[in-house]
Each structure stands twice: as C-alpha cells, then as structure tokens.
Scaffold this active site. Sequence first.
Site, PDB file in Angstrom:
ATOM      1  N   TYR B 122       0.821  -1.213   0.000  1.00 43.32           N
ATOM      2  CA  TYR B 122       0.000   0.000   0.000  1.00 43.32           C
ATOM      3  C   TYR B 122       0.852   1.258   0.000  1.00 43.32           C
ATOM      4  O   TYR B 122       0.543   2.243  -0.672  1.00 43.32           O
ATOM      5  CB  TYR B 122      -0.971  -0.002   1.182  1.00 43.32           C
ATOM      6  CG  TYR B 122      -2.191  -0.817   0.885  1.00 43.32           C
ATOM      7  CD1 TYR B 122      -2.431  -2.019   1.548  1.00 43.32           C
ATOM      8  CD2 TYR B 122      -3.089  -0.425  -0.102  1.00 43.32           C
ATOM      9  CE1 TYR B 122      -3.540  -2.778   1.247  1.00 43.32           C
ATOM     10  CE2 TYR B 122      -4.197  -1.183  -0.410  1.00 43.32           C
ATOM     11  CZ  TYR B 122      -4.418  -2.363   0.266  1.00 43.32           C
ATOM     12  OH  TYR B 122      -5.507  -3.126  -0.047  1.00 43.32           O
ATOM     13  N   GLU B 243      -3.360 -29.333   4.317  1.00 43.66           N
ATOM     14  CA  GLU B 243      -3.310 -28.323   3.252  1.00 43.66           C
ATOM     15  C   GLU B 243      -4.089 -27.064   3.588  1.00 43.66           C
ATOM     16  O   GLU B 243      -3.583 -25.966   3.469  1.00 43.66           O
ATOM     17  CB  GLU B 243      -3.835 -28.920   1.956  1.00 43.66           C
ATOM     18  CG  GLU B 243      -3.837 -27.885   0.827  1.00 43.66           C
ATOM     19  CD  GLU B 243      -4.224 -28.459  -0.519  1.00 43.66           C
ATOM     20  OE1 GLU B 243      -4.111 -29.699  -0.702  1.00 43.66           O
ATOM     21  OE2 GLU B 243      -4.621 -27.696  -1.399  1.00 43.66           O
ATOM     22  N   ASP B 291      -4.873 -32.335  -0.668  1.00 42.41           N
ATOM     23  CA  ASP B 291      -5.848 -32.745  -1.682  1.00 42.41           C
ATOM     24  C   ASP B 291      -5.148 -33.595  -2.728  1.00 42.41           C
ATOM     25  O   ASP B 291      -3.935 -33.466  -2.958  1.00 42.41           O
ATOM     26  CB  ASP B 291      -6.440 -31.514  -2.384  1.00 42.41           C
ATOM     27  CG  ASP B 291      -7.321 -30.683  -1.465  1.00 42.41           C
ATOM     28  OD1 ASP B 291      -7.614 -29.528  -1.839  1.00 42.41           O
ATOM     29  OD2 ASP B 291      -7.703 -31.194  -0.387  1.00 42.41           O
TER      30      ASP B 291
END
EC number: 5.6.2.2
Lengths: 488, 405
Positions: B122, B243, B291
């Site tokens: 930012y 995960e 996964d």
Amino acid sequence: MEIEISSVKMLYKHLIFLAVQRCRMSDDLCRLTVKLTSFSHRFGLPLVRISGDFSLSLSPSLCVTVFSDTGVGSKLEEYQYLKYRDDLVLANQWDGMISLATTSVSDSEIHNLNLNLKESNSAGRLTKLPSTTKNGVKFSGTEVSVSISKSLDDLLAEVTCFLQKFFMAFTQMILVKIPKVVMELLVGGDDLLGTQTESRIVTIEGSSVYSPVESIKCLEVGLKDYVRKHHTCLSIGENLKVGTGVANSSGSSHGNSQVVEAVVIINEISELFPSSCMREQDTRTEILYFKDFVHCSVAQSSLDALTSINWKSYGLALRSVADHDDCVILEWENLPPHFRIHIAIHCYHRQYPSLPDRNLARKAVKCALDDLKENNQGVLLSTRELKMCDYALDLAKTLARLILSSNDLNFQEECCSLLGVQSQEVNPDNVGNCIREKIISVIGLNDRNSQKHKEAPSFLFEDDCFRKEDFMDEDYQEGEEAYISWDM
Amino acid sequence: MGELCRSTIFFFDQHLCYADIIPPSQVRARIEVAVLNFLKALSSNDPSISDLSLISRNPSNSRVSRGLLTGDSWIFLSHSFCTRSLTRENSTKSFIRVWKVMEMCYQILVQEKRVTQRELYYKLLCDSPDYFTSQLQVNRTIQDLVALLRCSRYSLGIMASSRGAIAGRLLLQLDQRFEGSHLKLDQRFEGSHLKLDQRFEEPNKEVVDCSTCGSSGYAISGDLDLLEKLSMETDARYIIMVEKRLAEDRVFNQIPCILITAKGFPDIATRFLLHRLCRTFPNLPVLGLVDWNPAGLAILCTFKFGSIGMGLEAYRYACNVKWLGLRKDDINQLIPEECLAPLKPRDLQIAKSLMASEILQDSYKEEVEAMVQSGRRAEIEALYCHGYDYLVKFLATKIVQASYL
C-alpha cells in the site's frame, strides 16, 4: 535531359545556374552580375508618376535582364536542352529569345548569337550575328540578355525571394580549388530623360571575408544567415542549434565522386516574443535545395530520401511532404509551438554535371540530424528517450530520498561529495537534480556509442563466484493467485 | 548426528547461494554500499549506470542437495545471475522498482520498524502508482532485493504475512531470555534446544495451549524473531501438515498430534515454524495430508524441499515431510466417483512442472501421472462422505499401516 521553361523565374534560375557553372570552371576570380533594367516606351503613354512622397515610380512595360559573368566561355550545348513551354502566361511575358555574347580566353573575338527557344528545329534555333573583335585582349565571359514584359516591381517581387536563397549558396563558392565569385544584383531603369535612376546593389553575402574553408561549413554559415534574416523579428543572437552531415559516394567509373551535404538548424523561439511575430507557415519546414552550388528545385531522389528517414527516432512526426513548383515543404505533426526546423541540402559532383543519389541524400540528412542531437542535449529526443528522462527523474528522486533519510552523516557526506553537492546545499531537490542530470548524460552517451561498441556495464557488487550471466529481462506477469507457477 | 550430516562436506558449499540473516545495521550497510557504488560509477571519468545483478530464481539455476545419510533433500540456488538494467527497454521499470523497495526498506530499518508485505504494497502503491500495480509485483521485487543484497527478507524488516495456524498437543511460550537478540547465524546449523525445566521459569509469561485454541488454532505470527523465541513442549507422536484448514473434529484428541497448516501455498513463517518443530522434536515424523491434485502435492513439496521463488532462504526450512494422503489408492478405494472433480488447466501446468523436476522421487511422479491420466481431482473433505468422523479413522489407519511415501 530536357528542361521545360514554364515561368520567368525558372528561366532566371537556369541562366544563373549556367553562369555559375561557367564561373566554377574558371581558374580566376569571377564576377557574376544580374542587372535588371526597366525601359519605358519612348513615345506615347505617360510613364512617370509622382507619388505623395516625391519618389519617382516608373511603370515601364519592359524589363531587360542581363546575366553577365567572367567565367569560361559558354558552350552552346548548354542551351540545347532548354525547351520553351507553350504557356499563355509565359507567352505574354517572354518571347522565347535569348541574346548571347560569349568568348573564351583563346578566342580572338566575341561571338554574338540569338537563341530562339520557341523554335523546335535545332537548326533554326540559332542565329549567328556579326562577331565583335577583342583587339588582342585576353579575357573570357558571357553576357546573356532576355526581355521580359513585366513591370520592374512585379519582376523584382518574383525573383527576390529566389535570389535570396541563391545568395545563400554563394558562401559555398569558397572552396579550396574554386576561386571566389563575387555576385551583384543591379536594378535600374531609364526615365524619359535617358538617365540612370537608382542602382541598388543587393548585399553580397560576406564572400570576401572567408578564407577557403570546407563547403559544408559554408552551407552551414549560409543557412544560419538565412535563418536569421528570414526571421528578422525573432533573431536574438546565437540560439540556433546546428547539425551538419556529409555523405560521399565512392565514385562512378569516370572517377566522378558525388557529395551530398546537409545542414539542419533548430531554433527555439523564446516565449517572450509575441505570437503575432510568428506566422502559421513558420511551423513548416521549407527544404532549401542546392545542386552544383545553385539553388534549384528538390530532386526526386532527395525527396524520396526525406520521406524514408525515420523521423520518430528524433522525436518528430512527419505529416506530409508537399512538392510545390519550386520548393518542398515538410509539415510536422505536433511540433511544439516555439520550435522551428530548417534544412538545407546540397548535392554536387566534384566535376560537373551530376545526378543526385537518394541514398547519399538520406545519409547526409541523417548525419546532420545525429550531429545536431549529439551536440545539443535534450534536442530531437525520441519518445523512448523522453521516457528515459522521466525514468531518470524517478530513479534520482528515489536515490535522493534514500540518501537523505539516513542517520549516518558520513554516508550522506560521501554521497554528496561524489555528486559534487556542497554541504550547505544538501536538500532532496538539489541532490535529486544532480543525480538526474548525470543519469541523463550517461544515457545520451550510451545512445551515441551504442553503434560503436558495447561495453560491459558495471555491477553494484563484485562477486568472485561470478560464473555465468543470464541476460534475461524478466518483466513480471500479473496474476492475482498467490502462486503463479509451481516453482520447483 | 543429523546436524553433523548436513555439514559442509556434503553441502557443495561453493554452489550454494544463500541470503544471510543479519541485523538491521548490516543490512543498512549493504544498502549504503549499493548506493555508493552506483554513484561512484555514475560520477567516474567513464560514467556508467550500473546494472543490478540478481541471483536467478529460475529452475535453470536451481540445484538439488541430497542428504546422503538422512535421506533429506532440498533445493537451493546457485550462481546464475539475471540482470536488471535501466537502459534495456523491458527491464527499466523492474530496475527502478528494486531501488524503490530498497529506499522503503532502508527507511524502515532506520526507524527500527517492521512491516508486512501488505503494508509495504500500500505504501508503494501510494508513493509510486506508475511502478507498482499489484501485491504480486511488490513481492517479486522484494525477492529481487533479497537476491541483490543477499540478505533474508526478514532482515530487510519485512514480516511474512501470517496465514498459517497451528493446533494440537502443543504448548507454546515466548522465551524471555531471547528477548532482543539478533539472529546472526544460519539456523540450519544452529539449533538451540532448550531444556524442559528452563522453559517455564517466567510464570507470568503466557502459555498457549494449542489444543484449546478453538477450531482455527493458534495463528502463526509473521515475525520470525518471535517464532524463534517460542518455547515448545509436546506429548504428540506425530506432526501432521494439512493443506487447507485444521480439522474441526479435534483429530488431535484421538491421535496425539500437532496439526499445522499454511491455508494454501506455504509461507515462510509456517515453513519456519514447522522446521523448528522438526528440530525441537526430531523423533516426531512429519506427515502431510493434502488434496489429491497437482497443487496439493506442490504444497507438500514446498514444505519438503523448499522453493525456487524464495530459494535463497527457503532451503533452510525444508523438512522431511512424508506424503500420507490423499493418494491414488485412497481415491480408488475410498472416494466415490461423484466426489471427484475434473482437473483444471492450471493443475495440468503444475503437473508438468512436477514431472520435469529432478528432485521429485519416482513414487511421487507415478502419483502425478495417475492424476493426469484420470483427469480427476479430489479434496480431503471428500472423505466426509463416509461420515464426519471418518477423517480420524482414515488418519489412524494410514499411520498404523505406515502408509506414507
């Protein structure tokens, strides 16, 4: 190579051209005079008007112009390719007759001839008149006369501009092997009383001042003078930026090498001058073209050369090239309002005559543009270069802020001393400007040297384990995922 | 013994490029040297604009180190460089970006602050919108700076984002005795093992019990210093890397374990903490549950081998994670067809890189092939089709069978 005479101006151009070539051939100092004389009718129409300011103003209907030179004698072949164009306007002004008196050094008499250009049959063109004896005096020269049915003022108005440009070229006459040529323009007329009235001599362009110098230098000086005089209300001394270029051909089978010279001048008019001083047409560039030391219309090959130059690399955008009767105008896109460009091109053979070469012309103009750029920082920058100036500014500001945010005074001092910034002048602006200028000058230097040799750039840190280098320019691809590619 | 094995004899020292973990004063000094050298080159008699020579973070510059005795392998970067140059057209902006981040980091260090990558983004966005347009660009420029100055991102004053979480049978306490010390040495070689009784000498210091943290677990701080100072105690038997998220059904009450997740691609802080756990509790096997798709395996491999993107630092935090699941046998036996989803083009890309990587063992590559051939993927949550407590049974079975690669 036929040349069709379609106007009085064109006729004058060719006659002067031929006279100049004759002067070039001569070993001695030559004089070339152009004399315009108006003749009133002896009888009949009142021809003298006295105007309010008591000046005499003549309105003769005939002007005789005599082109006389002291060069080598004229060869009649010079005139054989001139053709008279069947033009109503021209027919009203000129009858196609040229009176010639010429002699070479070796001749014992002056040959007088009449040339009728209207006659298409070559035999009928030439009429020999009785010769004049030279009485044993050795000299050479030619006198060419034409009669024009036009008022003196009108004629002067037509030819003055062209003659101005022509005078410009005269500064080029000073070459090592070609002697000086003095030129004068005389204007006069007979009044009813048969006396000569005013005789104006248009200024000779400094031909006596210069010692033999290179032809390109003369072209440069000539164009500078021309620019200053042409923009009388704007010339305030030397704020002209000049670039020159010369291109030579290796020479044809006759050993006749060709030379093309180009001069580019940029003047940036101060914004202090009122805009009324600046004319619309000034933003366009008129090409001043010379062939064999005489001003003439631009050759097609040079025209091609101008269109083929990559103007973008000089920050310029060419909108159009307009070829008018006797001059070529370049129009630019988005030229800054106070910016003026002047270009002069000169093609000549070491020996006369010559046919200009497009590649040479292009090379010469490019040379001149590069020369101008090299010697004047910040001029003719391409879009990329302008961008680089912006980048340089950003980088400089970043570095300046970094240096000044340090609480290590030694570091700050060392940086400032490297930059040459005095301790009392240390502030973000000064430091930033200093860095920026250095960066820009290096960039400019790099651009010029890039064709010559590629130097290995320096690196910030010395690394002994330096094994191999991979000059990949990675520009990051955008993507919102946390990982773009599996980076095993 | 494990530490000794990772000594320089087997370490191919001369090939390894690493980023030092150094105190702020040294980082500032390196930046100052960079600036001075740049100015010197600019002001010399033969002036030039120095190029930035950065260690390449490309597969072509990555090397594999295989631990001969421990079986551990990790990726590191060698001495291949890429160059950022001001004058080369497609490199100008990246060149300037590095200097801009350098300026920011210098100021952060002078002010003795720490910022996150997000905060830095930012700040740069406001300051130089022409140069910085995304977080990814900022992150990559930071990595360029790391590669230039050869100091860790953390040393530059930039904290990793805290994305990871930890839960399970683990007690954590901030160790007073390490307050204010700087990390000077390569952590891979400097494990400091605290004696059990010394750790809880300060009763007023908060002890965090990760088994009572709630379903979201204890958030892993981005401050590596703080993580280094944590004292740890456990009675777990396994460390399980998951995960995406920690199981809500208190897996760790039934199987004594510590659960750790980075909630996606592993950030440095999570890797750091996992590595600390490995060193502190060397007898605990580290198992990975991801996964069944190339991206999941990629995550596991990042914990296991490190990464190229942060290759100058990541090699330090590689740990020997074993692949528990999901694997092709699990899919065949346990996951019904309806629970499988098609592979995305992204997955195929990742699969391709995995297959091309030299560090991946054959058994892993076989699994990847099976993924690609089936064209299917499955999430861990698919196991729930067998019931909400199925995950625990699954894990328990797998552990008992020692069914991990």
